[in-house]
Design an enzyme around this catalytic site. Structure first.
Site, PDB file in Angstrom:
ATOM      1  N   LYS A   1     -24.768  62.491 -12.502  1.00  0.00           N
ATOM      2  CA  LYS A   1     -25.384  62.510 -13.821  1.00  0.00           C
ATOM      3  C   LYS A   1     -24.639  61.578 -14.771  1.00  0.00           C
ATOM      4  CE  LYS A   1     -23.169  66.752 -15.352  1.00  0.00           C
ATOM      5  NZ  LYS A   1     -23.309  68.094 -15.808  1.00  0.00           N
ATOM      6  N   ARG A   2     -23.354  61.420 -14.493  1.00  0.00           N
ATOM      7  CA  ARG A   2     -22.583  60.550 -15.386  1.00  0.00           C
ATOM      8  C   ARG A   2     -23.083  59.110 -15.330  1.00  0.00           C
ATOM      9  NH1 ARG A   2     -17.007  60.201 -14.143  1.00  0.00           N
ATOM     10  NH2 ARG A   2     -17.404  61.640 -12.439  1.00  0.00           N
TER      11      ARG A   2
END
Ligand code: GLU
Length: 481
Positions: free
Chosen positions: A253-254
Site C-alpha cells: 500500500k505504501r
C-alpha cells in the site's frame, strides 16, 4: 477432525489484496471440507489501530459473501473474538509459561533497550535481547510489580540447537535457536503481542489450519516452541505465497497499490476481483479462469497452492472484469452502470438504458463508461476524407450520395426506433444497389466524426434522436460542397 480455519485481520486500515486472499482461502477451504470459518479481530496493537478499519473488514466480508460461522456478532463457544476483550485469558497463559520456565518478567526500560540496540548496530550486529531480566528471581519480580513497576513478559527461547516446523506449502522451515530473540509476549499495557496471541487463540479456538501470509514463516518456529511449552498440538500451517506488483516488488500500500475498495471505486466488480484473487497463488491444474463461488469451493484444494510468488496483473483483472460485465444480465448491468452514466453531465439528455445497452459488451471496468460515451453529444471535427472507404468502394462523391440517400430515408421514418432505423437503412442499401457498409459507414461518421465508436449508425441514430440525427447528416453533407 472437523476443519476449522480462521481469518485474523488487524484493523489497521483498508482491506488489502493479500488480506482478502487469506480470508478467501480460509473460507474456501472450510467450505470445501465442511468445516468452520472463524473470524477474529487482532486489535492488540493500539498504536496501529485505525478508526473504521473494523467496519471495513466486516463490510468486505459481507460484500464478498465470505460468511463466517463464528466471530464478532456470531458468537460461538470460543469468544470473545476481539483480542482486546481477551486480556485475562492471555495473562493467565503468560503466567503459566512463567511457571514452566518458558517465559519471564522483564523490567528493562525503552531507553535501556534502545541503548543495547545502538551498541549492536555500531558493531554491525543484529540486536538480540540479552536475557538480562531472566536472572531476576520470581519473588523479587512479583514484589517489583506489586510496587507498580512497569514490566513485560518475554519468551525464554533456547540459545542453542534448532527448531523447525513443517509447512503444508513451504515444507520444513528450520531456524537456529541462536538467531531467536526473546520476544515480548505480553506488553506493558497488559495486551499480548501478535506473537503470543496467535498461539493462544489458535489453540483455544480449535483452529486446525492456520492460513496466513508467508511473512510469518520465519517466526512460526518460535510459535511452535510456545505450543510445545504448553504441551499443545500445533495446527497445520499453510503459509501463502507472496503477491507481487512485478517481478521484483511486493504489492504494497505504501507504493500506491490498490486496496479492495480502491478497485471497486475504479469500477471493478466484487465477484470479478474475488475470482481473480482466488487465482493469485492457487490453480486447480486446469486452464479454467472464470469460476462461480460453488465451482471455487468444489475445486479448491491445498495441493493447488503454489509457493512461488504470483504477480497481481491489473490487465488480467481488467479482462476478467470485462468478461463478468459481458456475461451479466442486462438489468444487473444497468443498475451498476447507471451511477457512472449519471456522472457525465452531457449524457443526461439520452436514454440511460440505451446507453447501457450500447456499452455493456464494450467496457472492461465501469469507470470507463463516462469516457466511452462522452463523444455522443458532439461531432468530432473531421474532413470529407474520412467518409471514403476502400472496402465499401466509397470515394467522396459516392459518400456524399450515400449521405443524401440516408438523409432522405431518415426523413420518412415516423416511428424513430432502432428496429425501424435498421430496417430502413438495410432496405435503402438494397434499393440503391449498394453494400450495407456503403450506407452505414458514412451514416455513422456523420453522427460522430470518429473512425470507431461503441455502436454503429443505427444505435447511435436511435440514441441521438431523429432531429439531431437529421441535423448532423445535413451538416455532414454541407462539408462536401
Ligand atoms: N493479524 C495478522 C495480520 O493482519 C494476521 C496474521 C495471521 O493470520 O495470523 O497480519
Amino acid at each position: 477432525m472437523k476443519v476449522r480455519t480462521r481469518f485474523a485481520p488487524s484493523p489497521t486500515g483498508n482491506m488489502h489484496i493479500g488480506n482478502l486472499r487469506t480470508a478467501l482461502y480460509g473460507y474456501l477451504f472450510a467450505r470445501k471440507e465442511k468445516g468452520d470459518f472463524v473470524v477474529r479481530i487482532e486489535d492488540t496493537d493500539q498504536v496501529r489501530l485505525q478508526e473504521n478499519a473494523t467496519e471495513i473488514i466486516f463490510k468486505t466480508l459481507e460484500q464478498t459473501k465470505l460468511d463466517f460461522d463464528e466471530g464478532p456478532g456470531k458468537e460461538g463457544d470460543c469468544g470473545p473474538y476481539f483480542q482486546s476483550e481477551r486480556r485475562e485469558i492471555y495473562k493467565k497463559y503468560a503466567l503459566e509459561l512463567i511457571d514452566k520456565g518458558a517465559a519471564y518478567y522483564c523490567f528493562c526500560t525503552d531507553e535501556m533497550l534502545e541503548q543495547g540496540r545502538k551498541e549492536a548496530e555500531s558493531k554491525g550486529e543484529v540486536y538480540k535481547y540479552p536475557k538480562t531480566c531472566l536472572k531476576i528471581d520470581r519473588k523479587e519480580a512479583e514484589e517489583r510489580i506489586a510496587k507498580g513497576e512497569k514490566y513485560v513478559i518475554r519468551q525464554n527461547t533456547p540459545t542453542s540447537g534448532e527448531v523447525y516446523f513443517d509447512d503444508v506449502i513451504f515444507g520444513r522451515i528450520t531456524v537456529d535457536c541462536s538467531d531467536l530473540d526473546d520476544m515480548v509476549l505480553l506488553k506493558s499495557d497488559g495486551l499480548p503481542t501478535y506473537n503470543f496471541a496467535n498461539v493462544v487463540d489458535d489453540h483455544l479456538m480449535g483452529i486446525t489450519h492456520v492460513m496466513r501470509g508467508c511473512e510469518y514463516l520465519s517466526s512460526t518456529p518460535k510459535y511452535n516452541l510456545l505450543y510445545a511449552a504448553f504441551g499443545w498440538e500445533p495446527p497445520m500451517y499453510v503459509h501463502l505465497p507472496l503477491i507481487m506488483r512485478d517481478a521484483t516488488h511486493k504489492l504494497s500500500k505504501r507504493h500506491g497499490d490498490k486496496s479492495f475498495h480502491d478497485l471497486l471505486d475504479d469500477g471493478f466488480l466484487t465477484d470479478a476481483v474475488v475470482n481473480y484473487i482466488a487465482l493469485l497463488g492457487w490453480n486447480d491444474g486446469s486452464n479454467k479462469e472464470i469460476y462461480t463461488r460453488e465451482e471455487l469451493i468444489e475445486a479448491f484444494d491445498l495441493s493447488g497452492i503454489s509457493k512461488s510468488p504470483s504477480i497481481f496483473d491489473i490487465n488480467k483483472l481488467r479482462w476478467m472484469n470485462g468478461e463478468y460485465i459481458k456475461n451479466m444480465d442486462f438489468d444487473t448491468f444497468f443498475a451498476l452502470a447507471l451511477p457512472w452514466i449519471e456522472k457525465e453531465e452531457c449524457l443526461k439528455e439520452y436514454d440511460a438504458k440505451k446507453l447501457a445497452k450500447l456499452i455493456q459488451s464494450r467496457v472492461e471496468i465501469l469507470s470507463e463508461i463516462p469516457q466511452k460515451l462522452a463523444f455522443l453529444p458532439f461531432v468530432e471535427p473531421h474532413t470529407t476524407e474520412m467518409y471514403c472507404h476502400k472496402k465499401f468502394k466509397l470515394d467522396e462523391a459516392g459518400a456524399k450520395e450515400s449521405l443524401e440517400q440516408v438523409l432522405a430515408k431518415y426523413k420518412t421514418i415516423e416511428n424513430w426506433c432502432e428496429q425501424e432505423i435498421h430496417d430502413a437503412l438495410i432496405a435503402l442499401a438494397q434499393e440503391v444497389g449498394k453494400k450495407n457498409g456503403a450506407i452505414m459507414w458514412p451514416a455513422r461518421v456523420a453522427l460522430c466524426g470518429l473512425e470507431s465508436t461503441p455502436g454503429g449508425a443505427v444505435e447511435l441514430a436511435d440514441i441521438i434522436g431523429k432531429d439531431e440525427t437529421i441535423a448532423r447528416l445535413e451538416n455532414a453533407i454541407k462539408m462536401f460542397s
